[in-house]
Design a protein around this motif. Structure first.
Motif, PDB file in Angstrom:
ATOM      1  N   SER A 123      -3.302 -17.685  14.199  1.00  0.00           N
ATOM      2  CA  SER A 123      -2.596 -16.807  13.258  1.00  0.00           C
ATOM      3  C   SER A 123      -1.592 -17.584  12.419  1.00  0.00           C
ATOM      4  CB  SER A 123      -1.880 -15.680  14.016  1.00  0.00           C
ATOM      5  OG  SER A 123      -0.783 -16.174  14.752  1.00  0.00           O
ATOM      6  N   LYS A 124      -1.240 -18.793  12.869  1.00  0.00           N
ATOM      7  CA  LYS A 124      -0.342 -19.670  12.123  1.00  0.00           C
ATOM      8  C   LYS A 124      -1.113 -20.771  11.394  1.00  0.00           C
ATOM      9  CE  LYS A 124       3.492 -17.691  13.369  1.00  0.00           C
ATOM     10  NZ  LYS A 124       4.391 -17.044  12.387  1.00  0.00           N
ATOM     11  N   GLY A 125      -2.441 -20.649  11.353  1.00  0.00           N
ATOM     12  CA  GLY A 125      -3.254 -21.623  10.635  1.00  0.00           C
ATOM     13  C   GLY A 125      -3.513 -22.891  11.421  1.00  0.00           C
ATOM     14  N   ILE A 126      -3.346 -22.840  12.740  1.00  0.00           N
ATOM     15  CA  ILE A 126      -3.585 -24.010  13.594  1.00  0.00           C
ATOM     16  C   ILE A 126      -4.800 -23.728  14.461  1.00  0.00           C
ATOM     17  CG2 ILE A 126      -2.621 -25.438  15.459  1.00  0.00           C
ATOM     18  CD1 ILE A 126       0.129 -24.843  14.294  1.00  0.00           C
ATOM     19  N   PHE A 127      -5.881 -24.447  14.221  1.00  0.00           N
ATOM     20  CA  PHE A 127      -7.134 -24.173  14.908  1.00  0.00           C
ATOM     21  C   PHE A 127      -7.419 -25.165  16.039  1.00  0.00           C
ATOM     22  CE2 PHE A 127      -7.414 -21.721  11.135  1.00  0.00           C
ATOM     23  CZ  PHE A 127      -8.223 -20.641  11.446  1.00  0.00           C
ATOM     24  N   SER A 128      -6.515 -26.088  16.263  1.00  0.00           N
ATOM     25  CA  SER A 128      -6.651 -27.025  17.377  1.00  0.00           C
ATOM     26  C   SER A 128      -5.283 -27.215  18.012  1.00  0.00           C
ATOM     27  CB  SER A 128      -7.197 -28.365  16.905  1.00  0.00           C
ATOM     28  OG  SER A 128      -7.185 -29.313  17.958  1.00  0.00           O
ATOM     29  N   ILE A 129      -5.220 -27.147  19.327  1.00  0.00           N
ATOM     30  CA  ILE A 129      -3.951 -27.304  20.041  1.00  0.00           C
ATOM     31  C   ILE A 129      -3.359 -28.687  19.805  1.00  0.00           C
ATOM     32  CG2 ILE A 129      -2.978 -27.498  22.371  1.00  0.00           C
ATOM     33  CD1 ILE A 129      -4.668 -25.084  23.150  1.00  0.00           C
ATOM     34  N   ARG A 130      -4.235 -29.664  19.523  1.00  0.00           N
ATOM     35  CA  ARG A 130      -3.743 -31.026  19.317  1.00  0.00           C
ATOM     36  C   ARG A 130      -2.841 -31.136  18.080  1.00  0.00           C
ATOM     37  NH1 ARG A 130      -9.389 -33.902  18.431  1.00  0.00           N
ATOM     38  NH2 ARG A 130     -10.036 -32.066  19.591  1.00  0.00           N
ATOM     39  N   GLU A 131      -2.896 -30.138  17.182  1.00  0.00           N
ATOM     40  CA  GLU A 131      -2.072 -30.179  15.969  1.00  0.00           C
ATOM     41  C   GLU A 131      -0.625 -29.768  16.229  1.00  0.00           C
ATOM     42  OE1 GLU A 131      -3.766 -28.036  12.713  1.00  0.00           O
ATOM     43  OE2 GLU A 131      -5.825 -28.539  13.290  1.00  0.00           O
ATOM     44  N   ALA A 132      -0.369 -29.094  17.351  1.00  0.00           N
ATOM     45  CA  ALA A 132       0.960 -28.539  17.618  1.00  0.00           C
ATOM     46  C   ALA A 132       1.809 -29.512  18.436  1.00  0.00           C
ATOM     47  CB  ALA A 132       0.836 -27.215  18.354  1.00  0.00           C
ATOM     48  N   GLU A 133       2.992 -29.809  17.927  1.00  0.00           N
ATOM     49  CA  GLU A 133       3.961 -30.628  18.672  1.00  0.00           C
ATOM     50  C   GLU A 133       4.827 -29.731  19.561  1.00  0.00           C
ATOM     51  OE1 GLU A 133       5.879 -34.342  19.641  1.00  0.00           O
ATOM     52  OE2 GLU A 133       3.947 -33.776  18.805  1.00  0.00           O
ATOM     53  N   TYR A 134       5.304 -28.631  18.959  1.00  0.00           N
ATOM     54  CA  TYR A 134       6.081 -27.648  19.705  1.00  0.00           C
ATOM     55  C   TYR A 134       5.591 -26.249  19.330  1.00  0.00           C
ATOM     56  CZ  TYR A 134       9.454 -31.335  20.817  1.00  0.00           C
ATOM     57  OH  TYR A 134      10.046 -32.486  21.272  1.00  0.00           O
ATOM     58  N   ALA A 135       5.614 -25.352  20.302  1.00  0.00           N
ATOM     59  CA  ALA A 135       5.311 -23.946  20.042  1.00  0.00           C
ATOM     60  C   ALA A 135       6.267 -23.100  20.872  1.00  0.00           C
ATOM     61  CB  ALA A 135       3.859 -23.619  20.395  1.00  0.00           C
ATOM     62  N   ILE A 136       6.883 -22.122  20.207  1.00  0.00           N
ATOM     63  CA  ILE A 136       7.859 -21.260  20.881  1.00  0.00           C
ATOM     64  C   ILE A 136       7.384 -19.815  20.821  1.00  0.00           C
ATOM     65  CG2 ILE A 136      10.246 -20.429  20.872  1.00  0.00           C
ATOM     66  CD1 ILE A 136      11.025 -23.085  19.555  1.00  0.00           C
ATOM     67  N   LEU A 137       7.263 -19.182  21.978  1.00  0.00           N
ATOM     68  CA  LEU A 137       6.910 -17.774  22.052  1.00  0.00           C
ATOM     69  C   LEU A 137       8.181 -16.961  21.833  1.00  0.00           C
ATOM     70  CD1 LEU A 137       4.604 -15.732  22.688  1.00  0.00           C
ATOM     71  CD2 LEU A 137       5.404 -15.770  25.061  1.00  0.00           C
ATOM     72  N   GLU A 138       8.217 -16.187  20.733  1.00  0.00           N
ATOM     73  CA  GLU A 138       9.416 -15.439  20.381  1.00  0.00           C
ATOM     74  C   GLU A 138       9.509 -14.143  21.185  1.00  0.00           C
ATOM     75  OE1 GLU A 138      11.521 -16.915  18.703  1.00  0.00           O
ATOM     76  OE2 GLU A 138      10.488 -18.331  17.391  1.00  0.00           O
ATOM     77  N   THR A 139      10.669 -13.490  21.122  1.00  0.00           N
ATOM     78  CA  THR A 139      10.894 -12.278  21.908  1.00  0.00           C
ATOM     79  C   THR A 139      10.044 -11.100  21.447  1.00  0.00           C
ATOM     80  OG1 THR A 139      12.771 -11.705  20.480  1.00  0.00           O
ATOM     81  CG2 THR A 139      13.251 -12.935  22.490  1.00  0.00           C
ATOM     82  N   ASP A 140       9.550 -11.150  20.208  1.00  0.00           N
ATOM     83  CA  ASP A 140       8.717 -10.060  19.706  1.00  0.00           C
ATOM     84  C   ASP A 140       7.228 -10.311  19.947  1.00  0.00           C
ATOM     85  OD1 ASP A 140       8.323 -12.097  17.934  1.00  0.00           O
ATOM     86  OD2 ASP A 140       8.649 -10.914  16.127  1.00  0.00           O
ATOM     87  N   GLY A 141       6.895 -11.400  20.661  1.00  0.00           N
ATOM     88  CA  GLY A 141       5.492 -11.692  20.978  1.00  0.00           C
ATOM     89  C   GLY A 141       4.805 -12.589  19.972  1.00  0.00           C
ATOM     90  N   SER A 142       5.474 -12.925  18.869  1.00  0.00           N
ATOM     91  CA  SER A 142       4.893 -13.844  17.889  1.00  0.00           C
ATOM     92  C   SER A 142       5.161 -15.281  18.340  1.00  0.00           C
ATOM     93  CB  SER A 142       5.469 -13.599  16.494  1.00  0.00           C
ATOM     94  OG  SER A 142       6.854 -13.899  16.476  1.00  0.00           O
ATOM     95  N   ILE A 143       4.623 -16.227  17.607  1.00  0.00           N
ATOM     96  CA  ILE A 143       4.798 -17.631  17.974  1.00  0.00           C
ATOM     97  C   ILE A 143       5.270 -18.436  16.762  1.00  0.00           C
ATOM     98  CG2 ILE A 143       2.429 -18.388  17.452  1.00  0.00           C
ATOM     99  CD1 ILE A 143       2.535 -19.993  20.099  1.00  0.00           C
ATOM    100  N   SER A 144       6.184 -19.357  17.006  1.00  0.00           N
ATOM    101  CA  SER A 144       6.651 -20.275  15.963  1.00  0.00           C
ATOM    102  C   SER A 144       6.173 -21.668  16.338  1.00  0.00           C
ATOM    103  CB  SER A 144       8.181 -20.250  15.863  1.00  0.00           C
ATOM    104  OG  SER A 144       8.637 -18.954  15.557  1.00  0.00           O
ATOM    105  N   VAL A 145       5.615 -22.392  15.358  1.00  0.00           N
ATOM    106  CA  VAL A 145       4.979 -23.669  15.654  1.00  0.00           C
ATOM    107  C   VAL A 145       5.521 -24.768  14.750  1.00  0.00           C
ATOM    108  CG1 VAL A 145       2.778 -24.879  15.907  1.00  0.00           C
ATOM    109  CG2 VAL A 145       2.873 -22.410  16.264  1.00  0.00           C
ATOM    110  N   LEU A 146       5.778 -25.912  15.350  1.00  0.00           N
ATOM    111  CA  LEU A 146       6.121 -27.117  14.610  1.00  0.00           C
ATOM    112  C   LEU A 146       4.956 -28.093  14.782  1.00  0.00           C
ATOM    113  CD1 LEU A 146       8.273 -28.658  12.976  1.00  0.00           C
ATOM    114  CD2 LEU A 146       9.141 -29.549  15.142  1.00  0.00           C
ATOM    115  N   LYS A 147       4.296 -28.400  13.663  1.00  0.00           N
ATOM    116  CA  LYS A 147       3.124 -29.273  13.734  1.00  0.00           C
ATOM    117  C   LYS A 147       3.527 -30.734  13.957  1.00  0.00           C
ATOM    118  CE  LYS A 147      -0.096 -26.739  10.741  1.00  0.00           C
ATOM    119  NZ  LYS A 147      -0.935 -26.854   9.527  1.00  0.00           N
TER     120      LYS A 147
END
Length: 224
Positions: A123-147
């Protein structure tokens, strides 16, 4: 008469809920935390049950909504003033990917499996886990990602290009209706706008689906 009473109860209940939601803020409809979800659910139940109970009148509905709204408002004030209550009532963000590695224990605590994590990343445009350096699960259930830097798009700074002023587009006409406050705020007049849309072969606002102005690109119009 019974149907009229139900319609009346629902009418006043609806407007009561709208007023309370406006007072409590937009977090009741966006960024839904567990606490926000429960509070919104109870508000809906108060009106729903009252509408079909002939022993409950309009004043009881308004009173119930008012009392519940005050309770929620007071709790919101407490979470703003007392920091330690936020984690209990609103939850707290959780790091689920750290330096490119999935933290399984944090996934398990948040009842999240790998497939759900992949869905959130996509949903954040990341189709491979290898692209994500950090991912934070927010309190509303969404995710914030730093590539990872390798997968980040290049910026103007990377190319040593001069920065450009970012300009906000202004909608002047929507669905054939002139948005007068936007026109005044942008410093334009109706005669100016009419002259501009005539350049696009349009003779009336009612012919337009949208007219949008941006300083660096001028007027963009689309017909109905």
């Amino acid at each position: 008469m019974e149907y009229f009473r139900i319609v009346l109860d629902l009418f006043f209940g609806l407007f009561g809920l709208l007023i309370i939601t406006k007072i409590l803020g937009k977090t009741q409809i966006t960024q839904i935390t567990a606490f926000d979800f429960v509070s919104a659910l109870v508000l809906g139940e108060l009106v729903g049950n009252a509408a079909f109970d002939d022993k409950i009148g309009i004043f009881q509905i308004i009173f119930s909504i008012l009392v519940w709204g005050i309770l929620i408002y007071l709790i919101e004030l407490v979470t703003q003033k007392v920091r330690v209550t936020r984690a209990l009532l609103e939850g707290k963000p959780t790091i689920v990917i750290h330096k490119g590695k999935i933290i399984r224990e944090h996934l398990r605590k948040n009842k999240l499996d790998i497939n759900q994590l992949q869905h959130l990343l996509r949903s954040k445009g990341i189709f491979s886990i290898r692209e994500a350096e950090y991912a934070i699960l927010e309190t509303d259930g969404s995710i914030s990602v730093l590539k990872k830097s390798l997968y980040e798009p290049p910026t103007r700074q990377d190319y040593q290009m001069e920065s450009r002023l970012v300009r906000l587009p202004i909608t002047l006409v929507s669905d054939g209706e002139l948005i007068l406050e936007n026109l005044k705020e942008s410093g334009f007049t109706e005669p100016w706008l009419m002259e501009e849309i005539r350049k696009h072969g349009v003779n009336s606002y009612k012919e337009l689906l949208i007219a949008e102005w941006r300083e660096d690109e001028g007027l963009h119009v689309q017909r109905l």
